[in-house]
Design a protein around this motif. Structure first.
Motif, PDB file in Angstrom:
ATOM      1  N   SER A  62      49.290  51.057  40.653  1.00 48.01           N
ATOM      2  CA  SER A  62      48.893  50.812  42.030  1.00 48.01           C
ATOM      3  C   SER A  62      48.525  49.369  42.322  1.00 48.01           C
ATOM      4  O   SER A  62      48.761  48.879  43.415  1.00 48.01           O
ATOM      5  N   THR A  63      47.924  48.675  41.396  1.00 45.54           N
ATOM      6  CA  THR A  63      47.410  47.348  41.687  1.00 45.54           C
ATOM      7  C   THR A  63      47.999  46.346  40.717  1.00 45.54           C
ATOM      8  O   THR A  63      47.503  46.156  39.617  1.00 45.54           O
ATOM      9  N   GLN A  64      49.087  45.709  41.133  1.00 47.09           N
ATOM     10  CA  GLN A  64      49.716  44.684  40.313  1.00 47.09           C
ATOM     11  C   GLN A  64      48.796  43.483  40.145  1.00 47.09           C
ATOM     12  O   GLN A  64      48.876  42.757  39.151  1.00 47.09           O
ATOM     13  N   GLU A  65      47.894  43.265  41.100  1.00 47.59           N
ATOM     14  CA  GLU A  65      46.998  42.118  41.011  1.00 47.59           C
ATOM     15  C   GLU A  65      46.090  42.198  39.796  1.00 47.59           C
ATOM     16  O   GLU A  65      45.640  41.167  39.277  1.00 47.59           O
ATOM     17  N   LEU A  66      45.799  43.417  39.338  1.00 51.16           N
ATOM     18  CA  LEU A  66      44.913  43.542  38.183  1.00 51.16           C
ATOM     19  C   LEU A  66      45.562  42.982  36.926  1.00 51.16           C
ATOM     20  O   LEU A  66      44.867  42.520  36.022  1.00 51.16           O
ATOM     21  N   LEU A  67      46.880  43.051  36.841  1.00 46.23           N
ATOM     22  CA  LEU A  67      47.572  42.442  35.710  1.00 46.23           C
ATOM     23  C   LEU A  67      47.560  40.920  35.833  1.00 46.23           C
ATOM     24  O   LEU A  67      47.655  40.204  34.833  1.00 46.23           O
ATOM     25  N   ARG A  68      47.468  40.458  37.051  1.00 44.84           N
ATOM     26  CA  ARG A  68      47.448  39.015  37.294  1.00 44.84           C
ATOM     27  C   ARG A  68      46.102  38.407  36.913  1.00 44.84           C
ATOM     28  O   ARG A  68      46.037  37.268  36.421  1.00 44.84           O
ATOM     29  N   PHE A  69      45.022  39.183  37.120  1.00 51.48           N
ATOM     30  CA  PHE A  69      43.678  38.701  36.792  1.00 51.48           C
ATOM     31  C   PHE A  69      43.064  39.614  35.737  1.00 51.48           C
ATOM     32  O   PHE A  69      42.399  40.611  36.062  1.00 51.48           O
ATOM     33  N   PRO A  70      43.261  39.337  34.466  1.00 56.87           N
ATOM     34  CA  PRO A  70      42.794  40.238  33.404  1.00 56.87           C
ATOM     35  C   PRO A  70      41.277  40.405  33.368  1.00 56.87           C
ATOM     36  O   PRO A  70      40.778  41.497  33.080  1.00 56.87           O
ATOM     37  N   LYS A  71      40.520  39.348  33.662  1.00 51.24           N
ATOM     38  CA  LYS A  71      39.066  39.481  33.637  1.00 51.24           C
ATOM     39  C   LYS A  71      38.575  40.392  34.752  1.00 51.24           C
ATOM     40  O   LYS A  71      37.641  41.181  34.560  1.00 51.24           O
ATOM     41  N   LEU A  72      39.190  40.299  35.917  1.00 50.73           N
ATOM     42  CA  LEU A  72      38.827  41.195  37.015  1.00 50.73           C
ATOM     43  C   LEU A  72      39.184  42.633  36.665  1.00 50.73           C
ATOM     44  O   LEU A  72      38.425  43.564  36.961  1.00 50.73           O
ATOM     45  N   HIS A  73      40.324  42.810  36.019  1.00 50.69           N
ATOM     46  CA  HIS A  73      40.735  44.154  35.596  1.00 50.69           C
ATOM     47  C   HIS A  73      39.707  44.763  34.641  1.00 50.69           C
ATOM     48  O   HIS A  73      39.271  45.912  34.815  1.00 50.69           O
ATOM     49  N   ASP A  74      39.289  43.999  33.656  1.00 48.61           N
ATOM     50  CA  ASP A  74      38.310  44.510  32.693  1.00 48.61           C
ATOM     51  C   ASP A  74      36.976  44.808  33.367  1.00 48.61           C
ATOM     52  O   ASP A  74      36.314  45.806  33.039  1.00 48.61           O
ATOM     53  N   SER A  75      36.592  43.982  34.319  1.00 51.37           N
ATOM     54  CA  SER A  75      35.322  44.202  35.011  1.00 51.37           C
ATOM     55  C   SER A  75      35.367  45.459  35.871  1.00 51.37           C
ATOM     56  O   SER A  75      34.391  46.229  35.915  1.00 51.37           O
ATOM     57  N   ILE A  76      36.483  45.690  36.555  1.00 54.26           N
ATOM     58  CA  ILE A  76      36.612  46.900  37.376  1.00 54.26           C
ATOM     59  C   ILE A  76      36.566  48.144  36.498  1.00 54.26           C
ATOM     60  O   ILE A  76      35.884  49.133  36.820  1.00 54.26           O
ATOM     61  N   VAL A  77      37.276  48.110  35.389  1.00 50.18           N
ATOM     62  CA  VAL A  77      37.255  49.252  34.469  1.00 50.18           C
ATOM     63  C   VAL A  77      35.843  49.503  33.964  1.00 50.18           C
ATOM     64  O   VAL A  77      35.383  50.656  33.869  1.00 50.18           O
ATOM     65  N   GLU A  78      35.123  48.450  33.658  1.00 49.05           N
ATOM     66  CA  GLU A  78      33.758  48.598  33.149  1.00 49.05           C
ATOM     67  C   GLU A  78      32.835  49.200  34.202  1.00 49.05           C
ATOM     68  O   GLU A  78      32.012  50.075  33.896  1.00 49.05           O
ATOM     69  N   VAL A  79      32.962  48.751  35.454  1.00 45.63           N
ATOM     70  CA  VAL A  79      32.092  49.267  36.520  1.00 45.63           C
ATOM     71  C   VAL A  79      32.362  50.752  36.770  1.00 45.63           C
ATOM     72  O   VAL A  79      31.432  51.561  36.869  1.00 45.63           O
ATOM     73  N   LEU A 126      32.988  34.842  41.169  1.00 48.83           N
ATOM     74  CA  LEU A 126      34.276  34.797  41.853  1.00 48.83           C
ATOM     75  C   LEU A 126      35.290  33.940  41.107  1.00 48.83           C
ATOM     76  O   LEU A 126      36.433  34.355  40.867  1.00 48.83           O
ATOM     77  N   GLN A 127      34.899  32.740  40.758  1.00 48.35           N
ATOM     78  CA  GLN A 127      35.829  31.838  40.077  1.00 48.35           C
ATOM     79  C   GLN A 127      36.256  32.401  38.728  1.00 48.35           C
ATOM     80  O   GLN A 127      37.425  32.326  38.345  1.00 48.35           O
ATOM     81  N   GLU A 128      35.309  32.982  38.013  1.00 47.84           N
ATOM     82  CA  GLU A 128      35.610  33.490  36.675  1.00 47.84           C
ATOM     83  C   GLU A 128      36.508  34.717  36.719  1.00 47.84           C
ATOM     84  O   GLU A 128      37.433  34.844  35.914  1.00 47.84           O
ATOM     85  N   LEU A 129      36.239  35.641  37.657  1.00 47.46           N
ATOM     86  CA  LEU A 129      37.015  36.881  37.718  1.00 47.46           C
ATOM     87  C   LEU A 129      38.449  36.648  38.178  1.00 47.46           C
ATOM     88  O   LEU A 129      39.346  37.415  37.819  1.00 47.46           O
ATOM     89  N   LEU A 130      38.667  35.619  38.972  1.00 49.96           N
ATOM     90  CA  LEU A 130      39.990  35.380  39.542  1.00 49.96           C
ATOM     91  C   LEU A 130      40.759  34.287  38.791  1.00 49.96           C
ATOM     92  O   LEU A 130      41.604  33.607  39.371  1.00 49.96           O
ATOM     93  N   ILE A 131      40.445  34.133  37.513  1.00 54.22           N
ATOM     94  CA  ILE A 131      41.242  33.226  36.683  1.00 54.22           C
ATOM     95  C   ILE A 131      42.550  33.926  36.332  1.00 54.22           C
ATOM     96  O   ILE A 131      42.557  35.029  35.787  1.00 54.22           O
ATOM     97  N   GLU A 132      43.638  33.284  36.651  1.00 57.21           N
ATOM     98  CA  GLU A 132      44.955  33.883  36.467  1.00 57.21           C
ATOM     99  C   GLU A 132      45.381  33.780  35.010  1.00 57.21           C
ATOM    100  O   GLU A 132      45.101  32.791  34.335  1.00 57.21           O
ATOM    101  N   SER A 133      46.068  34.791  34.524  1.00 58.18           N
ATOM    102  CA  SER A 133      46.565  34.764  33.154  1.00 58.18           C
ATOM    103  C   SER A 133      47.680  33.735  33.008  1.00 58.18           C
ATOM    104  O   SER A 133      48.431  33.467  33.953  1.00 58.18           O
ATOM    105  N   GLN A 134      47.787  33.155  31.833  1.00 57.29           N
ATOM    106  CA  GLN A 134      48.815  32.139  31.597  1.00 57.29           C
ATOM    107  C   GLN A 134      50.216  32.715  31.732  1.00 57.29           C
ATOM    108  O   GLN A 134      51.128  32.053  32.217  1.00 57.29           O
ATOM    109  N   ASP A 135      50.389  33.952  31.311  1.00 55.76           N
ATOM    110  CA  ASP A 135      51.713  34.580  31.417  1.00 55.76           C
ATOM    111  C   ASP A 135      52.149  34.698  32.866  1.00 55.76           C
ATOM    112  O   ASP A 135      53.309  34.431  33.213  1.00 55.76           O
TER     113      ASP A 135
END
Length: 529
Positions: free
Chosen positions: A300-317, A478-487
């Motif tokens: 559903s959310t391709q953006e979560l693959l783009r921002f791995p730290k945000l993805h991990d934080s959402i899963v944790e919450v 905000l800045q930390e969660l939206l760091i884009e993956s190098q890939d």
């Protein structure tokens, strides 16, 4: 080239063949196969490679070189006529410049003139269809026709690729400018997709297995429901257990009726067995809610693959929220069973029939007791019969002190044949337990899913977005969660470049098609202009 020369690698032959095959294997390519006339064409490496990828010779043009170096008395006429090696695009013979010609700086024009003179002398009938100039015109013509035939398909393929690259580029998203808006958008989209998966309205619906709300429904009505239905109301109870409970409930006095205390004791024991499958139902639903997180992350959310730290934080919450609700839901389910154990409602409307049967049996027992007691009051019987204490053979434990046996030290018999009254008492208790157990099981089967939905599923649905916003929407994060993956950044660059190339290719193809199919008069006019 089959033998390495100088510092060439040992596998030079393999490298050359792989390089050639990488070009001629393309079905849209034309194969220019060159073979010397002074060697056997049957052993030509060039023809062998061409035959591997073009067995019918549909896109192969054979060039026979070194016609002037053939042995005396021989010629290449049969080969040039296509009677030895058939190819569809034709066979053209040429005469190359020799090393002497190169050393004396013989011009190309002079070489072409001498070549044409040689062909006129030795192959007069084929002179007009051989030679380097004819080869050049033929190659230009073949290339033009081949491009014209392949252009529509190539244009379609390039257009499709361009659309695919555009879709991929859109999926990677643009570089983040407004971090606050981007974070809120992603969090809201995830929460919406999560709730839609539970409700069954998600965009990506699986067809291979149950997922989300459908799986929760299956757990409630199939897994949990069938488990409860499989529980035997009298499972684990033997007639001796029931008889022991009846006796323990009467104390030192023999009972005229089946004591209610024994019924409550045994039915509570059976009701307690409903707690374990109820808690297991909560656990299964909790596991499914956990699986939905991964489902939304993947589909559903391709953006979560783009921002791995945000993805991990959402899963944790979300995981933390589910973990907090699990003990609360378990406690409520435990209370449902505890409530049933707290009060055995023998006045329940569905329990009336069983109670009437029990009362009828007790009435029969009273009647039989009165009848037996009345008959025993006959004076003659009391006079003629002796009391057990008058017999010479004393009952063990009640004889002479020297031979007394303490019955309290002996084990109670665990198996024996029940009397008629004991059998009736056991049947009454069994009937009552079964009737009341079915009532409670029905209540539990209905109330546990409702409890799980209220305290776990619906609670998570209603609080998910606010929990995510409250935990993640913080300025320092905000800045930390939206760091884009190098890939993702690298892939965006590559796809953007490929999109530019495909667009340029489409433009070139359109221009080429326009000039190819343009009328000659217009073409001349534009050239003259």
């Amino acid at each position: 080239m089959t033998v390495p020369v100088g510092d060439q690698p040992e596998d030079i032959e393999t490298q050359v063949q792989e390089m050639i095959l990488s070009f001629i294997s393309n079905p849209n390519s034309l194969i220019l196969c060159v073979s010397p006339a002074n060697s056997d064409l049957a052993t030509s490496d060039a023809l062998k490679l061409a035959r591997e990828v073009d067995p019918d010779g549909r896109r192969t043009l054979l060039v026979v070189s070194k016609l002037d170096l053939m042995d005396a008395g021989t010629d290449a006429l049969e080969v040039l006529l296509g009677r030895v090696i058939p190819v569809r695009l034709g066979i053209i013979g040429v005469v190359n410049r020799s090393q002497h010609d190169l050393n004396t700086q013989k011009t190309v024009a002079d070489a072409c003139r001498d070549e044409q003179a040689f062909l006129q002398r030795h192959y007069p009938s084929l002179a007009s269809r051989c030679g380097s100039r004819y080869l050049a015109r033929t190659l230009s013509r073949l290339l033009m026709h081949h491009i014209r035939d392949c252009l529509p398909e190539l244009k379609t393929r390039v257009t499709v690729l361009s659309a695919q690259y555009q879709a991929r580029l859109s999926s990677y998203g643009e570089p983040v400018e407004d971090h606050s808006a981007t974070l809120l958008q992603i969090v809201t989209k995830f929460a919406t997709d999560y709730c839609n998966t539970i409700e069954g309205t998600a965009r990506h619906i699986q067809t291979s297995e149950l997922c989300g709300g459908a799986r929760i429904c299956y757990i409630f009505h199939e897994t949990f429901g069938r488990t409860l239905q499989s529980i035997d109301p009298l499972g684990g109870l033997t007639e001796l257990d029931i008889l022991t409970a009846i006796r323990n409930a009467t104390g030192p006095r023999p009972a005229l009726f089946v004591p209610e205390v024994s019924f409550e004791l045994l039915v509570k024991r059976q009701i307690k067995r409903l707690e374990e499958p109820s808690l297991r139902c909560v656990e299964l639903v909790h596991e499914e809610l956990q699986r939905i997180i991964q489902h939304c992350s993947s589909y559903s959310t391709q953006e979560l693959l783009r921002f791995p730290k945000l993805h991990d934080s959402i899963v944790e919450v979300v995981t933390s929220l589910l973990r907090k609700r699990l003990p609360i839901t378990n406690e409520m389910v435990h209370n449902l069973v505890a409530i049933e154990l707290a009060y055995i409602n023998t006045k329940h409307p569905d329990f009336t029939d069983a109670a009437q049967v029990s009362a009828s049996v007790n009435s029969q027992q009273v009647f039989m007791y009165i009848q037996t007691h009345t008959e025993s009051l006959d004076g003659k019987r009391w006079k003629n019969e002796k009391l057990p204490s008058e017999d010479k053979g004393s009952v063990p434990g009640f004889g002479s002190p020297s031979k007394a046996v303490n019955l309290l030290d002996t084990a109670v018999p665990i198996s024996r044949k029940l009397s008629a009254r004991e059998q009736r008492d056991c049947e009454v208790i069994q009937r009552l337990i079964k009737s009341y157990f079915l009532i409670v099981r029905k209540n539990i089967q209905d109330s546990v899913p409702k409890t799980v939905m209220h305290f776990l599923v619906n609670f998570v649905k209603e609080r998910l977005q606010s929990e995510l916003v409250g935990q993640l929407y913080k300025q320092p994060l905000l800045q930390e969660l939206l760091i884009e993956s190098q890939d993702t950044a690298q892939q965006r660059t590559e796809v953007s470049h490929m999109l530019e190339v495909s667009v340029c290719t489409v433009v070139i193809l359109i221009i080429f098609i326009s000039f190819t199919y343009m009328p000659k008069g217009i073409l001349v006019t534009r050239r003259s202009y």
